[in-house]
Design a protein around this motif. Structure first.
Motif, PDB file in Angstrom:
ATOM      1  N   THR A 241       0.801  -1.229   0.000  1.00  0.00           N
ATOM      2  CA  THR A 241       0.000   0.000   0.000  1.00  0.00           C
ATOM      3  C   THR A 241       0.829   1.272   0.000  1.00  0.00           C
ATOM      4  O   THR A 241       0.449   2.263  -0.609  1.00  0.00           O
ATOM      5  CB  THR A 241      -0.922   0.029   1.239  1.00  0.00           C
ATOM      6  N   SER A 242       1.969   1.266   0.683  1.00  0.00           N
ATOM      7  CA  SER A 242       2.758   2.490   0.819  1.00  0.00           C
ATOM      8  C   SER A 242       3.810   2.656  -0.276  1.00  0.00           C
ATOM      9  O   SER A 242       4.600   3.592  -0.232  1.00  0.00           O
ATOM     10  CB  SER A 242       3.438   2.515   2.184  1.00  0.00           C
ATOM     11  N   ASP A 243       3.809   1.764  -1.268  1.00  0.00           N
ATOM     12  CA  ASP A 243       4.815   1.831  -2.332  1.00  0.00           C
ATOM     13  C   ASP A 243       4.418   2.784  -3.454  1.00  0.00           C
ATOM     14  O   ASP A 243       3.235   3.041  -3.692  1.00  0.00           O
ATOM     15  CB  ASP A 243       5.054   0.446  -2.940  1.00  0.00           C
ATOM     16  N   SER A 244       5.439   3.256  -4.151  1.00  0.00           N
ATOM     17  CA  SER A 244       5.268   3.939  -5.430  1.00  0.00           C
ATOM     18  C   SER A 244       5.698   2.939  -6.491  1.00  0.00           C
ATOM     19  O   SER A 244       6.654   2.187  -6.295  1.00  0.00           O
ATOM     20  CB  SER A 244       6.148   5.190  -5.509  1.00  0.00           C
ATOM     21  N   VAL A 245       4.981   2.928  -7.606  1.00  0.00           N
ATOM     22  CA  VAL A 245       5.250   1.959  -8.661  1.00  0.00           C
ATOM     23  C   VAL A 245       5.397   2.656 -10.003  1.00  0.00           C
ATOM     24  O   VAL A 245       4.840   3.735 -10.233  1.00  0.00           O
ATOM     25  CB  VAL A 245       4.125   0.899  -8.748  1.00  0.00           C
ATOM     26  N   LYS A 246       6.147   2.014 -10.883  1.00  0.00           N
ATOM     27  CA  LYS A 246       6.304   2.507 -12.245  1.00  0.00           C
ATOM     28  C   LYS A 246       5.459   1.598 -13.139  1.00  0.00           C
ATOM     29  O   LYS A 246       5.640   0.375 -13.140  1.00  0.00           O
ATOM     30  CB  LYS A 246       7.771   2.449 -12.658  1.00  0.00           C
ATOM     31  N   VAL A 247       4.519   2.193 -13.874  1.00  0.00           N
ATOM     32  CA  VAL A 247       3.580   1.421 -14.693  1.00  0.00           C
ATOM     33  C   VAL A 247       3.420   2.038 -16.082  1.00  0.00           C
ATOM     34  O   VAL A 247       3.608   3.237 -16.270  1.00  0.00           O
ATOM     35  CB  VAL A 247       2.183   1.332 -14.034  1.00  0.00           C
ATOM     36  N   MET A 248       3.061   1.181 -17.009  1.00  0.00           N
ATOM     37  CA  MET A 248       2.516   1.601 -18.297  1.00  0.00           C
ATOM     38  C   MET A 248       1.035   1.259 -18.204  1.00  0.00           C
ATOM     39  O   MET A 248       0.669   0.194 -17.689  1.00  0.00           O
ATOM     40  CB  MET A 248       3.167   0.838 -19.451  1.00  0.00           C
ATOM     41  N   TYR A 249       0.160   2.153 -18.659  1.00  0.00           N
ATOM     42  CA  TYR A 249      -1.263   1.871 -18.522  1.00  0.00           C
ATOM     43  C   TYR A 249      -2.083   2.541 -19.610  1.00  0.00           C
ATOM     44  O   TYR A 249      -1.648   3.480 -20.265  1.00  0.00           O
ATOM     45  CB  TYR A 249      -1.786   2.306 -17.151  1.00  0.00           C
ATOM     46  N   LYS A 250      -3.295   2.004 -19.773  1.00  0.00           N
ATOM     47  CA  LYS A 250      -4.312   2.614 -20.616  1.00  0.00           C
ATOM     48  C   LYS A 250      -5.622   2.500 -19.855  1.00  0.00           C
ATOM     49  O   LYS A 250      -5.989   1.408 -19.421  1.00  0.00           O
ATOM     50  CB  LYS A 250      -4.396   1.901 -21.969  1.00  0.00           C
ATOM     51  N   GLY A 251      -6.310   3.632 -19.666  1.00  0.00           N
ATOM     52  CA  GLY A 251      -7.604   3.651 -18.995  1.00  0.00           C
ATOM     53  C   GLY A 251      -8.704   3.899 -20.012  1.00  0.00           C
ATOM     54  O   GLY A 251      -8.607   4.819 -20.824  1.00  0.00           O
ATOM     55  N   MET A 252      -9.758   3.069 -19.961  1.00  0.00           N
ATOM     56  CA  MET A 252     -10.843   3.156 -20.939  1.00  0.00           C
ATOM     57  C   MET A 252     -12.208   3.096 -20.260  1.00  0.00           C
ATOM     58  O   MET A 252     -12.343   2.525 -19.177  1.00  0.00           O
ATOM     59  CB  MET A 252     -10.765   1.980 -21.920  1.00  0.00           C
ATOM     60  N   LEU A 253     -13.182   3.650 -20.946  1.00  0.00           N
ATOM     61  CA  LEU A 253     -14.575   3.466 -20.563  1.00  0.00           C
ATOM     62  C   LEU A 253     -15.048   2.149 -21.175  1.00  0.00           C
ATOM     63  O   LEU A 253     -14.361   1.548 -22.004  1.00  0.00           O
ATOM     64  CB  LEU A 253     -15.421   4.630 -21.073  1.00  0.00           C
ATOM     65  N   LEU A 254     -16.240   1.697 -20.801  1.00  0.00           N
ATOM     66  CA  LEU A 254     -16.759   0.431 -21.321  1.00  0.00           C
ATOM     67  C   LEU A 254     -16.912   0.429 -22.837  1.00  0.00           C
ATOM     68  O   LEU A 254     -16.855  -0.630 -23.464  1.00  0.00           O
ATOM     69  CB  LEU A 254     -18.098   0.078 -20.664  1.00  0.00           C
ATOM     70  N   ASP A 255     -17.105   1.605 -23.448  1.00  0.00           N
ATOM     71  CA  ASP A 255     -17.234   1.674 -24.906  1.00  0.00           C
ATOM     72  C   ASP A 255     -15.882   1.742 -25.609  1.00  0.00           C
ATOM     73  O   ASP A 255     -15.804   2.027 -26.797  1.00  0.00           O
ATOM     74  CB  ASP A 255     -18.129   2.838 -25.319  1.00  0.00           C
ATOM     75  N   SER A 256     -14.797   1.508 -24.865  1.00  0.00           N
ATOM     76  CA  SER A 256     -13.410   1.507 -25.356  1.00  0.00           C
ATOM     77  C   SER A 256     -12.824   2.893 -25.590  1.00  0.00           C
ATOM     78  O   SER A 256     -11.721   3.011 -26.119  1.00  0.00           O
ATOM     79  CB  SER A 256     -13.272   0.669 -26.636  1.00  0.00           C
ATOM     80  N   THR A 257     -13.535   3.958 -25.192  1.00  0.00           N
ATOM     81  CA  THR A 257     -12.976   5.304 -25.279  1.00  0.00           C
ATOM     82  C   THR A 257     -11.821   5.411 -24.289  1.00  0.00           C
ATOM     83  O   THR A 257     -11.997   5.165 -23.097  1.00  0.00           O
ATOM     84  CB  THR A 257     -14.041   6.365 -24.928  1.00  0.00           C
ATOM     85  N   VAL A 258     -10.635   5.755 -24.784  1.00  0.00           N
ATOM     86  CA  VAL A 258      -9.464   5.905 -23.927  1.00  0.00           C
ATOM     87  C   VAL A 258      -9.512   7.294 -23.286  1.00  0.00           C
ATOM     88  O   VAL A 258      -9.587   8.299 -23.980  1.00  0.00           O
ATOM     89  CB  VAL A 258      -8.158   5.731 -24.726  1.00  0.00           C
ATOM     90  N   PHE A 259      -9.478   7.352 -21.948  1.00  0.00           N
ATOM     91  CA  PHE A 259      -9.494   8.642 -21.254  1.00  0.00           C
ATOM     92  C   PHE A 259      -8.134   9.030 -20.710  1.00  0.00           C
ATOM     93  O   PHE A 259      -7.897  10.181 -20.369  1.00  0.00           O
ATOM     94  CB  PHE A 259     -10.565   8.691 -20.154  1.00  0.00           C
ATOM     95  N   ASP A 260      -7.212   8.055 -20.624  1.00  0.00           N
ATOM     96  CA  ASP A 260      -5.872   8.369 -20.134  1.00  0.00           C
ATOM     97  C   ASP A 260      -4.950   7.208 -20.477  1.00  0.00           C
ATOM     98  O   ASP A 260      -5.383   6.055 -20.508  1.00  0.00           O
ATOM     99  CB  ASP A 260      -5.892   8.579 -18.623  1.00  0.00           C
ATOM    100  N   SER A 261      -3.680   7.523 -20.756  1.00  0.00           N
ATOM    101  CA  SER A 261      -2.712   6.461 -21.011  1.00  0.00           C
ATOM    102  C   SER A 261      -1.309   7.020 -20.915  1.00  0.00           C
ATOM    103  O   SER A 261      -1.097   8.229 -21.021  1.00  0.00           O
ATOM    104  CB  SER A 261      -2.928   5.832 -22.395  1.00  0.00           C
ATOM    105  N   THR A 262      -0.369   6.119 -20.700  1.00  0.00           N
ATOM    106  CA  THR A 262       1.031   6.504 -20.754  1.00  0.00           C
ATOM    107  C   THR A 262       1.434   6.481 -22.216  1.00  0.00           C
ATOM    108  O   THR A 262       0.855   5.743 -23.020  1.00  0.00           O
ATOM    109  CB  THR A 262       1.910   5.530 -19.946  1.00  0.00           C
ATOM    110  N   THR A 263       2.415   7.284 -22.557  1.00  0.00           N
ATOM    111  CA  THR A 263       2.906   7.272 -23.926  1.00  0.00           C
ATOM    112  C   THR A 263       4.023   6.254 -24.050  1.00  0.00           C
ATOM    113  O   THR A 263       4.669   5.916 -23.065  1.00  0.00           O
ATOM    114  CB  THR A 263       3.418   8.667 -24.336  1.00  0.00           C
ATOM    115  N   SER A 264       4.222   5.766 -25.226  1.00  0.00           N
ATOM    116  CA  SER A 264       5.199   4.706 -25.465  1.00  0.00           C
ATOM    117  C   SER A 264       6.562   5.053 -24.882  1.00  0.00           C
ATOM    118  O   SER A 264       7.133   6.099 -25.175  1.00  0.00           O
ATOM    119  CB  SER A 264       5.320   4.467 -26.965  1.00  0.00           C
ATOM    120  N   GLY A 265       7.044   4.166 -24.027  1.00  0.00           N
ATOM    121  CA  GLY A 265       8.363   4.345 -23.447  1.00  0.00           C
ATOM    122  C   GLY A 265       8.439   5.291 -22.264  1.00  0.00           C
ATOM    123  O   GLY A 265       9.503   5.475 -21.692  1.00  0.00           O
TER     124      GLY A 265
END
Length: 124
Positions: A30-54
């Motif tokens: 719980t208290s950690d910081s993490v490095k992630v690549m991610y894509k966040g989407m709504l159920l209709d597949s609309t992307v609302f946020d994502s990391t850029t490549s690399g």
């Protein structure tokens, strides 16, 4: 629909997830910081946020929506999971306008690249 799928697991809180790729590294707490690549989407597949490549994002697990904080702690470094975050573990009835409507179920594809340490407190 996910409840009928054999590859979807559900936690006691109602978070659903699919293990896309299982890593072999440690799991964050719980208290950690993490490095992630991610894509966040709504159920209709609309992307609302994502990391850029690399360019991964660094997240403090105690400062993100509850569903992601819970889900990322299930992951080993090197894993990729898809999370289905119900509204009560996401942004709830208020949403996060304009991108995320009220009571939205969210989908996140996340790759846990590294645990970068305990919470990164800004130094003023």
């Amino acid at each position: 629909k996910n409840k009928k799928r054999s590859d979807v697991k559900t936690t006691s809180s109602g978070l659903q997830y699919i293990i896309v790729k299982k890593g072999k590294g440690p799991k964050p707490s719980t208290s950690d910081s993490v490095k992630v690549m991610y894509k966040g989407m709504l159920l209709d597949s609309t992307v609302f946020d994502s990391t850029t490549s690399g360019n991964p994002a660094v997240l403090d697990l105690n400062r993100i929506i509850p569903g992601l904080a819970e889900g990322i702690q299930l992951m080993n470094v090197g894993s990729t999971y898809r999370f289905f975050v119900p509204p009560d573990l996401g942004y709830g009835p208020q949403g996060a306008p304009p991108a995320i409507p009220p009571n939205a179920t969210l989908i996140f594809d996340i790759t846990l690249e590294d645990i970068v340490g305990k919470e990164m407190k800004s130094k003023l």
